[in-house]
Design a protein around this motif. Structure first.
Motif, PDB file in Angstrom:
ATOM      1  N   LEU A 135       0.830  -1.198   0.000  1.00 55.17           N
ATOM      2  CA  LEU A 135       0.000   0.000   0.000  1.00 55.17           C
ATOM      3  C   LEU A 135       0.870   1.255   0.000  1.00 55.17           C
ATOM      4  O   LEU A 135       0.638   2.196  -0.766  1.00 55.17           O
ATOM      5  N   LEU A 136       1.886   1.266   0.829  1.00 54.43           N
ATOM      6  CA  LEU A 136       2.801   2.408   0.880  1.00 54.43           C
ATOM      7  C   LEU A 136       3.537   2.569  -0.450  1.00 54.43           C
ATOM      8  O   LEU A 136       3.736   3.693  -0.935  1.00 54.43           O
ATOM      9  N   GLU A 137       3.923   1.456  -1.056  1.00 55.88           N
ATOM     10  CA  GLU A 137       4.582   1.510  -2.361  1.00 55.88           C
ATOM     11  C   GLU A 137       3.632   2.083  -3.412  1.00 55.88           C
ATOM     12  O   GLU A 137       4.057   2.860  -4.274  1.00 55.88           O
ATOM     13  N   ASP A 138       2.358   1.704  -3.353  1.00 57.08           N
ATOM     14  CA  ASP A 138       1.365   2.239  -4.284  1.00 57.08           C
ATOM     15  C   ASP A 138       1.199   3.750  -4.112  1.00 57.08           C
ATOM     16  O   ASP A 138       1.116   4.489  -5.099  1.00 57.08           O
ATOM     17  N   PHE A 139       1.134   4.202  -2.871  1.00 55.15           N
ATOM     18  CA  PHE A 139       1.028   5.642  -2.632  1.00 55.15           C
ATOM     19  C   PHE A 139       2.222   6.360  -3.273  1.00 55.15           C
ATOM     20  O   PHE A 139       2.048   7.377  -3.947  1.00 55.15           O
ATOM     21  N   GLN A 140       3.421   5.837  -3.065  1.00 53.42           N
ATOM     22  CA  GLN A 140       4.609   6.472  -3.642  1.00 53.42           C
ATOM     23  C   GLN A 140       4.517   6.507  -5.165  1.00 53.42           C
ATOM     24  O   GLN A 140       4.838   7.518  -5.790  1.00 53.42           O
ATOM     25  N   TYR A 141       4.082   5.407  -5.754  1.00 53.68           N
ATOM     26  CA  TYR A 141       3.958   5.332  -7.211  1.00 53.68           C
ATOM     27  C   TYR A 141       3.009   6.413  -7.732  1.00 53.68           C
ATOM     28  O   TYR A 141       3.353   7.164  -8.651  1.00 53.68           O
TER      29      TYR A 141
END
Length: 107
Positions: A19-25
């Motif tokens: 989820l955190l990786e998706d936010f960054q993306y």
């Protein structure tokens, strides 16, 4: 029969980390758009403020990722922190969608 429910640590790693990786993306994509094009559907001030909110949220997500990793993936994030990030991603999606449609109509 083994317990099919993941333990809290596994759940955090399985759900929170991606989820955190998706936010960054999505914040990176929004930042790229807002810095590379003049979105005439927004006033210059609106575009600048949206970009600043994206940058601030990117920093917050980076901090959350660092804490998550530093604490051995044992720390969660309160939904009161996640919800504004989600709302900002949705807002950026809307701006991007509207901008693509506008450019297509103009093109």
């Amino acid at each position: 029969m083994p317990d099919s429910h993941p333990n809290p640590s596994e759940l955090l790693e399985t759900v929170l980390e991606p989820l955190l990786e998706d936010f960054q993306y999505w914040f990176t994509r929004a930042q790229t758009l807002l810095q590379s094009e003049r979105i005439t559907l927004l006033s210059l001030e609106e575009q600048e403020k949206l970009l600043e909110r994206v940058k601030k949220s990117q920093q917050e997500v980076s901090t959350a990722q660092l804490l998550f990793k530093t604490l051995g993936k044992q720390a969660g994030i309160d939904t009161n922190v996640l919800v504004p990030w989600h709302q900002l991603v949705a807002e950026c999606w809307q701006v991007s969608r509207r901008w693509r449609a506008y450019k297509k109509d103009k093109g």
